[in-house]
Scaffold this active site. Structure first.
Site, PDB file in Angstrom:
ATOM      1  N   TRP A   1       0.868  -1.181   0.000  1.00  0.00           N
ATOM      2  CA  TRP A   1       0.000   0.000   0.000  1.00  0.00           C
ATOM      3  C   TRP A   1       0.910   1.239   0.000  1.00  0.00           C
ATOM      4  CZ3 TRP A   1      -2.081   2.602   4.877  1.00  0.00           C
ATOM      5  CH2 TRP A   1      -3.074   3.542   4.566  1.00  0.00           C
TER       6      TRP A   1
ATOM      7  N   ASP B   1      -0.431  -5.440   9.550  1.00  0.00           N
ATOM      8  CA  ASP B   1      -1.438  -4.452   9.181  1.00  0.00           C
ATOM      9  C   ASP B   1      -2.633  -5.264   8.698  1.00  0.00           C
ATOM     10  OD1 ASP B   1      -3.020  -2.467   8.180  1.00  0.00           O
ATOM     11  OD2 ASP B   1      -1.645  -1.845   6.586  1.00  0.00           O
TER      12      ASP B   1
ATOM     13  N   ALA C   1      -6.366  -4.663   7.578  1.00  0.00           N
ATOM     14  CA  ALA C   1      -7.346  -3.618   7.272  1.00  0.00           C
ATOM     15  C   ALA C   1      -8.581  -4.173   6.565  1.00  0.00           C
ATOM     16  CB  ALA C   1      -6.696  -2.536   6.394  1.00  0.00           C
TER      17      ALA C   1
ATOM     18  N   LYS D   1     -13.202  -0.565   6.610  1.00  0.00           N
ATOM     19  CA  LYS D   1     -13.840  -1.332   5.537  1.00  0.00           C
ATOM     20  C   LYS D   1     -14.866  -2.315   6.078  1.00  0.00           C
ATOM     21  CE  LYS D   1     -10.087   0.410   3.717  1.00  0.00           C
ATOM     22  NZ  LYS D   1      -9.644   1.143   2.597  1.00  0.00           N
TER      23      LYS D   1
END
Ligand SMILES: Cc1ncc(COP(=O)(O)O)c(C=O)c1O
Length: 394
Positions: free
Chosen positions: A127, A208, A210, A243
């Site tokens: 990302w 991470d 997400a 999300k």
């Protein structure tokens, strides 16, 4: 004094928004921005969030400060969602943070306090905002091999070989599930192997996560983090609720530190709060309270899980249909990887020139590395998208 500033490079993802909005073509497609959209192209507020917001509105009695660690019941909820029963007793502390981005940033600063000579390793690619959020002070950033553009899958032998060369001053950023931007993920057996490498080398794992629930399911997507929780001594985990709860603008995330014992873990937690005090002080409450209300009510929790499943099932079904359509229209298996990838994104393997061409000729917007947001595809557009990709890559 401001004349000493130069203009920053525009964010590759956000820079897409204005040209898309200004494009007059009625059949334009937005596959760039990373938010979930339904088949009408709408990013709706989940029904369960609306219900919890009403409950919050009715019951909230004060707007006084929440405290440096945020909403404690939210932190407990997040620990259950991410770790389930894998968190070693007394060794895992979570602190509410402003989005997954806020969690990444606080944990990077914590890491700098712990290991000032650390080098952070990011997957190639990753990302794009990782480097900006994680580079603090003197910390160096490196890249480890991840994606093989030939096979559009993880180059696991290369990744594992690189990780084996690392040591205690190295920190590896791992996407817990649904890798952004590639969509290519490790198998559970590969996660087991990475956990063993981390244990042997002493490098610090920094997850991470997400997109939990956007891949194969809430529990399935947390396999990596849970495996590490039961294998290694220390780790960091940055979580985003943007999300999977659909509350992007409310800025809801959680920063976790797992220590080798209860004492070091609680010192890490105190440091995280001290770091937050020096940046934003306290996180915004609204979205975290909504998550806590949902998780602590059986009916709302069930509704959330089912609304989340609607989103992830839609993406998985679009992936299957896209792969089928590519197979049919190209007469090859070259794009089968789209059906194997998980989460919101896939890298299509187009060159930046081809990405420009598909935008210009067909009004189809994607990131210049050819990342598409699968959720931005509508059933009725599948054939047109596939034809356009094949036309520009012929
Ligand atoms: C891989 C990854 N990590 C973290 C985040 C941060 O999410 P948030 O919006 O909660 O800050 C994102 C958002 O796009 C992401 O894709």
């Amino acid at each position: 004094m401001f004349e000493s500033l130069s203009s920053p490079k525009p964010d590759a993802i956000l820079a897409q928004m204005a040209p898309f909005k200004d494009d007059p073509r009625a059949d334009k497609m937005n596959l760039g921005i990373g938010v979930y959209m339904d088949d009408k192209g709408k990013t709706i507020i989940p029904g369960v969030v609306k219900l919890a917001e009403q409950l919050l509105l009715d019951s909230e009695e004060s707007k006084t400060y929440v405290g440096l660690a945020g909403n404690l019941s939210y932190n407990e909820a997040m620990k259950e969602i991410v770790f389930a029963d894998s968190a070693p007793e007394g060794r895992v502390y979570g602190m509410q943070a402003p989005g997954g981005s806020g969690a990444l940033s606080v944990l990077a600063k914590l890491m700098e306090r712990m290991r000032p000579n650390a080098k952070i390793w990011l997957s190639t690619p990753t990302w794009p905002n990782h480097a900006a959020l994680l580079s603090t002070g003197n910390i160096e950033i490196g890249e480890y091999p991840y994606f093989d553009p030939e096979t559009c899958s993880v180059d696991f032998p290369a990744m594992a070989a690189k990780l084996r060369t690392m040591g205690p001053d190295d920190v590896v950023i791992l996407h817990g599930c649904c890798h952004n931007p590639t969509g290519a993920n490790l198998t559970n057996e590969q996660w087991d192997e990475v956990a063993e490498i981390v244990k042997e080398t002493g490098l610090l794992p920094f997850f991470d996560i997400a997109y939990q629930g956007f891949g194969d399911g809430l529990d399935e997507d947390a396999y990596s983090v849970r495996k590490f929780a039961s294998t290694v001594d220390e780790m960091l985990v940055a979580v985003s609720c943007s999300k999977n709860f659909g509350i992007y603008r409310d800025r809801v995330g959680c920063a976790f530190a797992m220590g080798a014992n209860a004492e070091t873990a609680s010192i890490a937690y105190a440091n995280m709060q001290n770091i937050a005090r020096g940046i934003y002080s306290m996180p915004p409450d609204h979205g975290a309270s909504v998550v806590s209300i949902i998780w602590n009510d059986d009916a709302l929790k069930a509704q959330w899980k089912s609304e989340l499943a609607v989103m992830s099932n839609r993406m998985t079904s679009l992936r299957t249909k896209l792969a089928d359509s590519f197979r049919e229209q190209s007469g090859t298996n070259k794009f089968d990887f789209i059906g194997v990838h998980r989460g919101m994104f896939s890298l299509l393997g187009l060159t930046p020139e081809q990405v420009d061409k598909i935008k210009k000729d067909h009004g189809i917007y994607m990131i210049s590395d050819s990342r598409i947001n699968v959720a931005g595809v509508q059933e009725a557009n599948i054939e047109r998208l596939v034809k356009a990709v094949l036309a520009v890559s012929a």
